[in-house]
Scaffold this motif. Structure first.
Motif, PDB file in Angstrom:
ATOM      1  N   ALA A  18      -0.071 -55.546  25.633  1.00  0.00           N
ATOM      2  CA  ALA A  18      -1.344 -56.268  25.662  1.00  0.00           C
ATOM      3  C   ALA A  18      -2.225 -55.880  24.479  1.00  0.00           C
ATOM      4  N   ALA A  19      -2.223 -54.585  24.134  1.00  0.00           N
ATOM      5  CA  ALA A  19      -3.027 -54.123  22.997  1.00  0.00           C
ATOM      6  C   ALA A  19      -2.515 -54.712  21.687  1.00  0.00           C
ATOM      7  N   LEU A  20      -1.189 -54.725  21.525  1.00  0.00           N
ATOM      8  CA  LEU A  20      -0.601 -55.304  20.316  1.00  0.00           C
ATOM      9  C   LEU A  20      -0.880 -56.800  20.230  1.00  0.00           C
ATOM     10  N   TRP A  21      -0.759 -57.479  21.372  1.00  0.00           N
ATOM     11  CA  TRP A  21      -1.025 -58.918  21.392  1.00  0.00           C
ATOM     12  C   TRP A  21      -2.485 -59.203  21.060  1.00  0.00           C
ATOM     13  N   GLY A  22      -3.389 -58.376  21.610  1.00  0.00           N
ATOM     14  CA  GLY A  22      -4.807 -58.552  21.325  1.00  0.00           C
ATOM     15  C   GLY A  22      -5.128 -58.361  19.853  1.00  0.00           C
ATOM     16  N   GLY A  23      -4.354 -57.492  19.193  1.00  0.00           N
ATOM     17  CA  GLY A  23      -4.578 -57.264  17.768  1.00  0.00           C
ATOM     18  C   GLY A  23      -4.134 -58.405  16.887  1.00  0.00           C
ATOM     19  N   LEU A  24      -3.355 -59.330  17.424  1.00  0.00           N
ATOM     20  CA  LEU A  24      -2.864 -60.465  16.646  1.00  0.00           C
ATOM     21  C   LEU A  24      -4.009 -61.268  16.049  1.00  0.00           C
ATOM     22  N   GLY A  25      -5.017 -61.545  16.876  1.00  0.00           N
ATOM     23  CA  GLY A  25      -6.157 -62.327  16.395  1.00  0.00           C
ATOM     24  C   GLY A  25      -6.952 -61.608  15.327  1.00  0.00           C
ATOM     25  N   VAL A  26      -7.019 -60.280  15.430  1.00  0.00           N
ATOM     26  CA  VAL A  26      -7.744 -59.489  14.432  1.00  0.00           C
ATOM     27  C   VAL A  26      -7.066 -59.617  13.070  1.00  0.00           C
ATOM     28  N   PHE A  27      -5.737 -59.489  13.053  1.00  0.00           N
ATOM     29  CA  PHE A  27      -5.008 -59.616  11.792  1.00  0.00           C
ATOM     30  C   PHE A  27      -5.100 -61.039  11.237  1.00  0.00           C
ATOM     31  N   PHE A  28      -5.142 -62.038  12.137  1.00  0.00           N
ATOM     32  CA  PHE A  28      -5.305 -63.406  11.656  1.00  0.00           C
ATOM     33  C   PHE A  28      -6.634 -63.559  10.932  1.00  0.00           C
ATOM     34  N   ASN A  29      -7.704 -63.013  11.503  1.00  0.00           N
ATOM     35  CA  ASN A  29      -9.015 -63.102  10.855  1.00  0.00           C
ATOM     36  C   ASN A  29      -9.005 -62.433   9.484  1.00  0.00           C
ATOM     37  N   MET A  30      -8.300 -61.315   9.369  1.00  0.00           N
ATOM     38  CA  MET A  30      -8.201 -60.622   8.084  1.00  0.00           C
ATOM     39  C   MET A  30      -7.440 -61.462   7.064  1.00  0.00           C
ATOM     40  N   LEU A  31      -6.307 -62.025   7.470  1.00  0.00           N
ATOM     41  CA  LEU A  31      -5.511 -62.846   6.553  1.00  0.00           C
ATOM     42  C   LEU A  31      -6.228 -64.145   6.213  1.00  0.00           C
TER      43      LEU A  31
END
Length: 204
Positions: A18-31
Motif C-alpha cells: 500500500a505504501a509503495l502504491w501510494g508513492g506512485l502518484g508522488v513520482f508521477f507528480n515529480m516526472l
C-alpha cells in the motif's frame, strides 16, 4: 505459531504494498513537473518494471518465461487493455483533480470487478458485496465533498475509467491463473506487453 507468523508477514506485506502504491502518484507528480506526459510516465513505469522483472527471472528460474502463444491474449488484456489504460486514466485524473481524488476513484474498481465477475464467471452478487460496494461509493462521495481540489467532470469520469481498467487486471489475471501460470509469469508478461503498447504511444 506458524499461522500467526504467516498472518503477521502477510499484513506487513500488505502495508508495504500500500505504501509503495501510494508513492506512485508522488513520482508521477515529480516526472510531470519535469515535463513528461501521462503516457510517457506510463511507458517509463512499465518498461522499468519489465526490465527489472526479466533480470530477476533470468537469475532465479528461466522456466518462468515459458508461455503458450495461444494464451498471450490474457497478457494483452492485463498489460495493454488494463495496465496501460488504467495508468493513463489514473495519471490524467491526478492532473485534472488531485492525487487523493484520483486514488479514490481508481478504487471504484471493486464495483467493476463484481459486475464483470457476475457476467463472465457467473459469480453471485450477494448482500454483503452490495453493502461493501455502497460503502465504497459513499467514501467517494465524502472525497468529492472536500473543497481542496478543482471540480472536473472529465477528471472524475477518467478517474472512474481508471477503476474500470484496474478491475480488468483482476479479470484477465484470473483467466491466466486458471491456465496454470504462476503470478510472477503473469506479472512479467503483463509488463512486457504493456511496454509494447505504451512505448509507441508515448513518443518518449
Amino acid at each position: 505459531m506458524g499461522g500467526a507468523v504467516l498472518k503477521t508477514k502477510s499484513c506487513i506485506f500488505i502495508i508495504i504494498a500500500a505504501a509503495l502504491w501510494g508513492g506512485l502518484g508522488v513520482f508521477f507528480n515529480m516526472l510531470s513537473a519535469a515535463g513528461f506526459t501521462q503516457m510517457q510516465v506510463v511507458a517509463i513505469r512499465v518498461t522499468a518494471a519489465a526490465i527489472a522483472l526479466t533480470l530477476y527471472i533470468l537469475v532465479k528460474d528461466r522456466s518462468l518465461l515459458r508461455v503458450k502463444l495461444r494464451d498471450c491474449w490474457c497478457f494483452v488484456g492485463t498489460g495493454i487493455i488494463s495496465l496501460v489504460f488504467f495508468n493513463w486514466c489514473y495519471f490524467t485524473a491526478i492532473e485534472l483533480t488531485s492525487l487523493a481524488v484520483a486514488a479514490v476513484l481508481m478504487y471504484t474498481s471493486p464495483i467493476f470487478v463484481m459486475l464483470f465477475s457476475a457476467l463472465l464467471f457467473h459469480e453471485r452478487i450477494t448482500g454483503k458485496k452490495v453493502v461493501a460496494l455502497l460503502m465504497t461509493f459513499l467514501g467517494c462521495l465524502f472525497v468529492f465533498g472536500s473543497s481542496d481540489y478543482a471540480f472536473s467532470l472529465s477528471g472524475i469520469l477518467i478517474g472512474i475509467g481508471a477503476g474500470a481498467g484496474y478491475a480488468l487486471y483482476s479479470i484477465f489475471g484470473r483467466f491466466a491463473l486458471e491456465k496454470g501460470y504462476p503470478s510472477v509469469t503473469i506479472s512479467e508478461y503483463t509488463f512486457l506487453f504493456a511496454t509494447l503498447g505504451a512505448l509507441p504511444l508515448s513518443r518518449i
